[in-house]
Design a protein around this motif. Structure first.
Motif, PDB file in Angstrom:
ATOM      1  N   TRP A   2       0.823  -1.202   0.000  1.00 19.73           N
ATOM      2  CA  TRP A   2       0.000   0.000   0.000  1.00 19.73           C
ATOM      3  C   TRP A   2       0.860   1.255   0.000  1.00 19.73           C
ATOM      4  O   TRP A   2       1.873   1.321   0.655  1.00 19.73           O
ATOM      5  N   ASN A   3       0.409   2.227  -0.709  1.00 19.19           N
ATOM      6  CA  ASN A   3       0.985   3.560  -0.646  1.00 19.19           C
ATOM      7  C   ASN A   3       0.103   4.339   0.328  1.00 19.19           C
ATOM      8  O   ASN A   3      -1.038   4.688   0.001  1.00 19.19           O
ATOM      9  N   ASP A   4       0.611   4.579   1.523  1.00 24.47           N
ATOM     10  CA  ASP A   4      -0.194   5.225   2.570  1.00 24.47           C
ATOM     11  C   ASP A   4      -0.778   6.556   2.119  1.00 24.47           C
ATOM     12  O   ASP A   4      -1.941   6.848   2.371  1.00 24.47           O
ATOM     13  N   TYR A   5       0.049   7.371   1.471  1.00 26.10           N
ATOM     14  CA  TYR A   5      -0.424   8.689   1.062  1.00 26.10           C
ATOM     15  C   TYR A   5      -1.551   8.568   0.034  1.00 26.10           C
ATOM     16  O   TYR A   5      -2.562   9.272   0.140  1.00 26.10           O
ATOM     17  N   ALA A   6      -1.400   7.697  -0.925  1.00 26.80           N
ATOM     18  CA  ALA A   6      -2.437   7.525  -1.952  1.00 26.80           C
ATOM     19  C   ALA A   6      -3.742   7.035  -1.334  1.00 26.80           C
ATOM     20  O   ALA A   6      -4.829   7.511  -1.695  1.00 26.80           O
ATOM     21  N   LEU A   7      -3.649   6.110  -0.389  1.00 25.27           N
ATOM     22  CA  LEU A   7      -4.849   5.624   0.285  1.00 25.27           C
ATOM     23  C   LEU A   7      -5.504   6.734   1.107  1.00 25.27           C
ATOM     24  O   LEU A   7      -6.722   6.916   1.057  1.00 25.27           O
ATOM     25  N   ALA A   8      -4.688   7.491   1.825  1.00 22.80           N
ATOM     26  CA  ALA A   8      -5.227   8.603   2.614  1.00 22.80           C
ATOM     27  C   ALA A   8      -5.895   9.639   1.714  1.00 22.80           C
ATOM     28  O   ALA A   8      -6.984  10.143   2.019  1.00 22.80           O
ATOM     29  N   ARG A   9      -5.266   9.964   0.593  1.00 21.94           N
ATOM     30  CA  ARG A   9      -5.849  10.951  -0.325  1.00 21.94           C
ATOM     31  C   ARG A   9      -7.154  10.423  -0.931  1.00 21.94           C
ATOM     32  O   ARG A   9      -8.127  11.161  -1.056  1.00 21.94           O
ATOM     33  N   ALA A  10      -7.186   9.148  -1.294  1.00 16.31           N
ATOM     34  CA  ALA A  10      -8.413   8.569  -1.853  1.00 16.31           C
ATOM     35  C   ALA A  10      -9.553   8.627  -0.832  1.00 16.31           C
ATOM     36  O   ALA A  10     -10.683   8.984  -1.174  1.00 16.31           O
ATOM     37  N   LEU A  11      -9.255   8.286   0.408  1.00 17.61           N
ATOM     38  CA  LEU A  11     -10.284   8.370   1.459  1.00 17.61           C
ATOM     39  C   LEU A  11     -10.701   9.813   1.707  1.00 17.61           C
ATOM     40  O   LEU A  11     -11.876  10.094   1.960  1.00 17.61           O
ATOM     41  N   HIS A  12      -9.750  10.730   1.620  1.00 12.81           N
ATOM     42  CA  HIS A  12     -10.056  12.147   1.806  1.00 12.81           C
ATOM     43  C   HIS A  12     -11.007  12.646   0.712  1.00 12.81           C
ATOM     44  O   HIS A  12     -12.010  13.297   0.999  1.00 12.81           O
ATOM     45  N   VAL A  13     -10.693  12.302  -0.519  1.00 16.09           N
ATOM     46  CA  VAL A  13     -11.553  12.711  -1.642  1.00 16.09           C
ATOM     47  C   VAL A  13     -12.946  12.088  -1.494  1.00 16.09           C
ATOM     48  O   VAL A  13     -13.962  12.760  -1.690  1.00 16.09           O
TER      49      VAL A  13
END
Length: 158
Positions: A2-13
């Protein structure tokens, strides 16, 4: 992996889409429909009944927006960026009134106050509710535009 930042950004969006999309629906569809179709003395009760169902969802999305934003800042060690970036300030300025309204003002003050006000002045109360939603939607949409532009290098201050 997992790319933590990408997952966090996807959840944020996702959180922003659901939260601001819901506010957009309430503001541009629900409130006008209630004001058109129901007598003034029934409007606030109908609004309260329907928005109460959205309120639980909105609380979840607003908290997910906070958690995912914190996750992004932590995973990239961007706390200095938060301090120095105007579009992030706008995003916080749009998030904070919703957080305060959903978790502090509405349950402890606003709900009771609007219910009492609606008994005295039903049309005026719904006009005030609509005005507040329009203002919050405008602020939210400005933050979405600034956030997307800023995150992709399209908005620089100074």
């Amino acid at each position: 992996m997992w790319n933590d930042y990408a997952l966090a950004r996807a959840l944020h969006v996702l959180a922003i889409v659901m939260w601001v999309g819901g506010v957009g629906f309430v503001t541009t569809v629900l409130i006008p429909a209630i004001r058109r179709r129901f007598p003034a003395d029934q409007q606030y009760a109908m609004f309260e009944d329907v928005e109460h169902r959205f309120g639980a969802q909105a609380r979840f999305w607003v908290l997910l927006a906070l958690a995912s934003a914190g996750w992004m800042l932590h995973s990239t060690d961007s706390w200095a960026r938060l301090r120095d970036t105007g579009w992030l300030h706008l995003m916080i300025a749009a998030w904070l009134p919703f957080f305060l309204m959903l978790f502090v003002l509405e349950p402890f003050i606003v709900h009771r106050w609007l219910k009492q006000r609606a008994q005295r002045d039903p049309a005026g109360t719904m006009a005030r509710v609509q005005w507040l939603h329009v203002a919050l939607l405008g602020l939210s949409l400005a933050a979405v535009l600034a956030g997307v532009a800023g995150a992709h290098g399209g908005w620089r201050l100074a």
